[in-house]
Design an enzyme around this catalytic site. Structure first.
Site, short mmCIF file in Angstrom:
data_model
loop_
_atom_site.label_atom_id
_atom_site.label_comp_id
_atom_site.label_asym_id
_atom_site.label_seq_id
_atom_site.Cartn_x
_atom_site.Cartn_y
_atom_site.Cartn_z
CG ASP A 35 26.73 26.37 58.31
OD1 ASP A 35 27.10 25.78 57.27
OD2 ASP A 35 27.51 26.76 59.19
CG ASP A 175 31.33 25.91 63.30
OD1 ASP A 175 30.37 25.12 63.29
OD2 ASP A 175 32.38 25.71 62.67
MG MG Z 1 36.73 25.73 62.41
#
Ligand code: MG
Ligand code: ADP
Length: 391
Positions: A35, A175
């Site tokens: 990412d 995330d």
């Molecule tokens: Mg984390």
């Protein structure tokens, strides 16, 4: 959730019922450490996460506690700290500080104080992203109680800034997106270069996602993670001279890398080699998913793990043993470490119905080698952060 609401009253005292929120964790199946290199990733939200109970106060105090550390932390909304305080509370506080800066704008005050209790059923600090879970969940809770009318992406971005700027981890975008943009029954295809997303269905009647927690604390995770980010940036600086169009390591063609490898610092070359092959492997895994070929998906996962172990050097013996064992299980398609590594969990793709056999093999090998049992669990998907209306 009912127990969490009861614990809220023990912590903050009687009064109106708190509002309750759930924010899932995530497991990443494809695209390891891509990412922050602009590559594609394929995570999915899981049915474990952070519980948040919150109630408005009539003053300007935020009183925050966690089931993991019930000591209440008190913060005045009009005197928010400028830097972190090095506790768990940095995560939600970071969201509030970022919201104050970005959403309320200069001169306009944040709405009133809150009593908050955090808890949940997600292993913390194990690579299942409890940190993004608490941040995205906090953004949703504040949006709801303060009536901020944020978009989903606003909440994702404020959570990301909280972790990056306030807590100080140079994390990529995966995330908070994996959690905030979750859709049940799907893997999220997130292209981290342009932040575009697609939803790819995963057949839950055929496949199970089994997560095994080594219980190994990721002691050096934050500093080693930041080191990998720096090393990739350095590798890109070298390689971009031969590839002027490239804007991130993901863009470097394999032949350019191979022609320059010999003149590069060997560690930086290993890091770049992982990233460049992992990008190709993630596209390949996508094709296998779309073609309904779990064997191919599993092979990609096991190859990813080997690359993370040898080239990226973010594994440990406990993770390696679990992946090696899964590779020999007839009911498992493949496995890899999930999250940043250095301990934490593996994710294993299993044929639905074969979970118990795979679990038994993983437990037996692990116990034989390390003298203790790892925690093995099957996680289902999750539709993403939401308010829970009945406790
Ligand atoms: Mg984390
Ligand atoms: P991961 O995101 O893989 O779980 P991190 O090290 O990134 O691991 O984040 C873990 C940290 O997040 C914990 O040490 C704690 O500070 C914070 N955290 C997450 N969830 C909670 C919670 N429910 N209560 C208190 N702190 C939490």
């Amino acid at each position: 959730m009912a127990a969490h609401a009861a614990q809220f009253v023990d912590c903050h005292g009687p009064g109106p019922d708190p509002r309750l929120f759930f924010s899932p964790g995530r497991v990443n199946l494809f695209g390891g450490h891509l990412d922050y290199n602009g590559g594609p990733v394929m995570p999915t939200a899981i049915d474990r996460g952070t519980f948040i109970a919150a109630r408005s106060r009539s003053d300007r105090l935020l009183r925050m506690a966690s089931a993991y550390d019930p000591q209440v932390v008190e913060v005045d909304l009009d005197q928010l700290p400028a830097t972190r305080v090095s506790k768990w509370v940095d995560y939600p506080l970071g969201v509030i500080v970022e919201l104050a800066a970005q959403v309320a704008g200069p001169g306009s005050a944040l709405p009133g104080g809150l009593d908050i209790l955090y808890g949940g059923d997600l292993p913390i600090g194990s690579g299942l992203s409890s940190s993004a879970s608490i941040c995205v969940g906090t953004a949703l809770m504040l949006d709801s109680l303060w009536g901020l009318e944020l978009s989903n992406l606003d909440r994702v971005r404020v959570a990301l800034r909280a972790e990056r700027h306030f807590v100080g981890v140079q994390c990529g975008i995966m995330d908070p997106y994996a959690i905030g943009c979750a859709r049940e029954g799907h893997l999220l295809w997130l292209d981290c270069k342009d932040e575009s997303i697609e939803y790819l269905p995963i057949d839950g009647t055929q496949l199970s996602i089994l997560v095994t927690n080594t219980g190994v604390q990721r002691a050096l995770a934050a500093s080693e993670f930041n080191r990998r980010v720096d090393q990739c940036a350095q590798a890109f600086d070298t390689l971009r001279s031969s590839s002027p169009e490239a804007t991130c390591l993901r863009d470097i063609p394999l032949d350019v890398f191979e022609s320059m490898r010999g003149s590069m610092d060997p560690v930086l070359a290993d890091r770049a080699e992982h990233v460049i092959h992992e990008v190709r492997r993630t596209f390949e895994a996508r094709e296998h998913l779309l073609a309904g070929n779990p064997g191919g998906m599993g092979e990609c996962m096991t190859q990813t793990h080997e690359s993370l172990r040898s080239l990226y050097q973010v594994s440990c013996p406990e993770l390696d043993l679990l992946v090696e064992t899964a590779a020999g299980c007839p009911g498992a398609f493949g496995a890899r470490l999930t999250g940043a590594g250095f301990g934490g969990c593996t994710v294993t793709l299993v044929r639905r119905g074969e979970e118990r056999d795979v679990q038994a093999s993983l437990e037996a090998r692990f116990e034989g080698e390390f003298g203790r049992r790892p925690q093995v669990e099957v996680f289902e998907g999750d539709p993403g952060p939401r308010e829970i209306t009945s406790a």
